[in-house]
Scaffold this motif. Structure first.
Motif, mmCIF file in Angstrom:
data_model
loop_
_atom_site.group_PDB
_atom_site.id
_atom_site.type_symbol
_atom_site.label_atom_id
_atom_site.label_comp_id
_atom_site.label_asym_id
_atom_site.label_seq_id
_atom_site.Cartn_x
_atom_site.Cartn_y
_atom_site.Cartn_z
ATOM 1 N N ALA A 290 -4.219 -1.087 -32.957
ATOM 2 C CA ALA A 290 -3.760 -1.431 -31.608
ATOM 3 C C ALA A 290 -2.782 -0.382 -31.098
ATOM 4 N N GLN A 291 -2.988 0.078 -29.882
ATOM 5 C CA GLN A 291 -2.154 1.124 -29.315
ATOM 6 C C GLN A 291 -1.134 0.522 -28.336
ATOM 7 N N ALA A 292 -0.121 1.326 -28.007
ATOM 8 C CA ALA A 292 1.025 0.844 -27.237
ATOM 9 C C ALA A 292 0.949 1.268 -25.774
ATOM 10 N N SER A 293 -0.162 1.016 -25.114
ATOM 11 C CA SER A 293 -0.296 1.474 -23.734
ATOM 12 C C SER A 293 0.771 0.876 -22.827
ATOM 13 N N LEU A 294 1.259 -0.305 -23.172
ATOM 14 C CA LEU A 294 2.266 -0.974 -22.346
ATOM 15 C C LEU A 294 3.599 -0.235 -22.351
ATOM 16 N N ALA A 295 3.796 0.671 -23.288
ATOM 17 C CA ALA A 295 5.069 1.388 -23.384
ATOM 18 C C ALA A 295 5.382 2.190 -22.129
ATOM 19 N N PHE A 296 4.356 2.609 -21.383
ATOM 20 C CA PHE A 296 4.553 3.352 -20.143
ATOM 21 C C PHE A 296 4.199 2.509 -18.911
ATOM 22 N N GLY A 297 4.257 1.184 -19.070
ATOM 23 C CA GLY A 297 3.916 0.313 -17.966
ATOM 24 C C GLY A 297 2.431 0.008 -17.945
ATOM 25 N N HIS A 298 1.986 -0.571 -16.830
ATOM 26 C CA HIS A 298 0.590 -0.999 -16.740
ATOM 27 C C HIS A 298 0.189 -1.065 -15.275
ATOM 28 N N GLY A 299 -1.058 -0.725 -14.997
ATOM 29 C CA GLY A 299 -1.573 -0.882 -13.647
ATOM 30 C C GLY A 299 -1.019 0.147 -12.679
ATOM 31 N N ALA A 300 -0.694 -0.304 -11.476
ATOM 32 C CA ALA A 300 -0.295 0.604 -10.392
ATOM 33 C C ALA A 300 0.912 1.451 -10.760
ATOM 34 N N HIS A 301 1.825 0.886 -11.551
ATOM 35 C CA HIS A 301 3.060 1.599 -11.858
ATOM 36 C C HIS A 301 3.034 2.267 -13.237
ATOM 37 N N PHE A 302 1.843 2.500 -13.789
ATOM 38 C CA PHE A 302 1.784 3.246 -15.056
ATOM 39 C C PHE A 302 2.492 4.588 -14.869
ATOM 40 N N CYS A 303 3.332 4.945 -15.830
ATOM 41 C CA CYS A 303 4.237 6.085 -15.676
ATOM 42 C C CYS A 303 3.501 7.398 -15.438
ATOM 43 N N LEU A 304 3.875 8.096 -14.366
ATOM 44 C CA LEU A 304 3.298 9.398 -14.053
ATOM 45 C C LEU A 304 3.587 10.431 -15.130
ATOM 46 N N PRO B 4 0.806 -1.237 0.000
ATOM 47 C CA PRO B 4 0.000 0.000 0.000
ATOM 48 C C PRO B 4 0.836 1.283 0.000
ATOM 49 N N ARG B 5 2.149 1.184 0.233
ATOM 50 C CA ARG B 5 2.981 2.391 0.266
ATOM 51 C C ARG B 5 2.949 3.098 -1.087
ATOM 52 N N HIS B 6 3.038 2.336 -2.174
ATOM 53 C CA HIS B 6 3.006 2.950 -3.491
ATOM 54 C C HIS B 6 1.693 3.681 -3.732
ATOM 55 N N THR B 7 0.586 3.086 -3.294
ATOM 56 C CA THR B 7 -0.735 3.705 -3.498
ATOM 57 C C THR B 7 -0.813 5.044 -2.777
ATOM 58 N N GLN B 8 -0.312 5.084 -1.545
ATOM 59 C CA GLN B 8 -0.334 6.330 -0.782
ATOM 60 C C GLN B 8 0.507 7.405 -1.470
ATOM 61 N N LEU B 9 1.707 7.038 -1.904
ATOM 62 C CA LEU B 9 2.567 8.007 -2.592
ATOM 63 C C LEU B 9 1.917 8.485 -3.889
ATOM 64 N N ARG B 10 1.343 7.554 -4.618
ATOM 65 C CA ARG B 10 0.745 7.891 -5.905
ATOM 66 C C ARG B 10 -0.411 8.875 -5.732
#
Length: 397
Positions: free
Chosen positions: A332-346, A85-91
């Motif tokens: 098809a788009q490249a959404s994975l290029a910036f990661g996926h899920g909780a760590h999707f690039c800010l 949960p630390r990442h969620t709080q920071l995010r």
């Protein structure tokens, strides 16, 4: 069967045929260096990125704090190296400060910078695109976002290069160890003084916004803010520089697209998305398994270092038709290029904006961009794949 070495010169020069063979024959397997595990198929990569309880980001703090440092690395406290949960709080706290208006507020500066650098390219005619444009464009945007003096540009570039090399420096290179420890000391002192000055006088910049950010009773500590600012310098500079470099390399290799984009500027966003798929700025992300697990039908042991090869997943035949063809008109788009899920690039929206603005300014001034090297030398980092230099000649519009 001989294990694939990801750092072999022929693999670095063109890894995609090797990735295709792994997807067919051993989609989850061990490779060199050091017998790390790799995941090569799109769906398996997404599954691992979603499963933060097994595939840990926090476990990779070891890469930012090798034993030779003999001290903490402030970058280790960044959200990219935290699990829920630390990442969620920071995010949640960071999202309050890093909004869509943050990107829009810096776009005029982004455009004026890109225009000046493009003018210089046309005047010089020949240059290394990375040092003359890509690096300078991004570092100036970061300096502007943080409300800092532009004279810090060279210092930030040096700090970034040093921080990127922390995980790849030889344990026996004692002189380099001293240099890296000195860099970390310098950065910490600079950031601590920056935070003190902003607390005394809040301004309309990202640093002040981070210090003001609050969700319920939670706030970012000074350590959190320093880690995020260093992450922006290190990851933000390297990844956006890589995106801009691949964009221009692709235009040099496919000159017809310069004419097409000038005639149809509405295609520019789709062109950038295809660059992100074809040559993603983040080529791999690292995880540490906290327990034995099964992925892609293969048992992966606990405490294994795993490289999720985004560069392979974005060429997966099961996901993309004719994946080795550069086609901005694909659906098809490249959404994975910036990661996926909780760590999707800010910084995804900032990177896309930087690429769009840079491309618009280059297209308005350059009729052609030609490559002036028979063979490119590639970097030796696992997380990014980029030429060490991109010699070009600009033909004015």
């Amino acid at each position: 069967m001989t294990r694939l070495n990801l750092f072999a010169p022929d693999v670095r020069e063109n890894p995609y045929p090797f990735y295709a063979a792994l997807r067919r024959e051993s989609p989850v397997c061990q490779v060199d260096p050091n017998g790390m595990w790799v995941v090569t198929r799109y769906d398996d990569i997404v599954s691992a990125l979603k499963d933060t309880q097994v595939f840990s980001s926090a476990g990779m703090r070891l890469a930012t704090e090798p034993p030779y440092l003999k001290r903490p690395n402030p970058l280790s406290d960044s959200p990219i190296l935290a699990d829920p949960p630390r990442h969620t709080q920071l995010r949640n706290l960071i999202n309050r400060a890093f909004t869509a208006s943050t990107v829009s507020s810096v776009e005029p500066h982004m455009r004026s910078t890109a225009a000046r650098l493009a003018d210089e390219l046309v005047q010089r005619r020949t240059a290394d695109f990375i040092s003359a444009f890509a690096c300078r464009a991004q570092i100036r945007v970061l300096v502007q976002l943080m409300g800092l003096d532009p004279s810090l540009e060279r210092q930030f570039v040096r700090w970034t290069a040093d921080m990127v090399s922390v995980g790849t420096t030889s344990p026996d290179d004692h002189q380099r160890h001293d240099e890296l420890r000195q860099t970390i000391d310098e950065m910490e002192r600079f950031m601590q003084e920056l935070l003190r000055s902003r607390r005394d006088r809040m301004e309309n910049d990202l640093v002040s916004s981070l210090l003001r950010s609050q969700v319920n009773d939670a706030v970012l500590t000074d350590k959190d803010v320093i880690a995020l600012l260093l992450l922006m310098l290190v990851a933000g500079l390297e990844t956006t520089e890589t995106l801009l470099t691949h964009m221009v390399l692709i235009l040099a290799q496919r000159p017809a697209w310069m004419d097409r984009l000038r005639a149809e500027p509405a295609l520019i966003p789709r062109f950038i998305e295809e660059v992100l798929r074809f040559e993603p700025p983040v080529h791999a992300v690292m995880r540490l398994t906290l327990a034995e697990t099964e992925l892609g039908g293969v048992r992966v042991p606990a405490h294994a270092i795993v490289a999720l090869l985004l560069g392979s997943g974005l060429r997966d035949e099961a996901r993309f038709q004719d994946p080795d063809c550069f086609d901005p008109e694909r659906r098809a788009q490249a959404s994975l290029a910036f990661g996926h899920g909780a760590h999707f690039c800010l910084g995804a929206s900032l990177a896309r904006a930087q690429a769009r603005v840079a491309l618009e300014e280059l297209l308005s001034r350059c009729r052609r961009i030609e490559l002036r090297a028979e063979r490119l030398e590639w970097n030796s980092a696992l997380n990014t794949r980029c030429p060490r230099a991109l010699p070009i000649e600009v033909i004015a519009a």
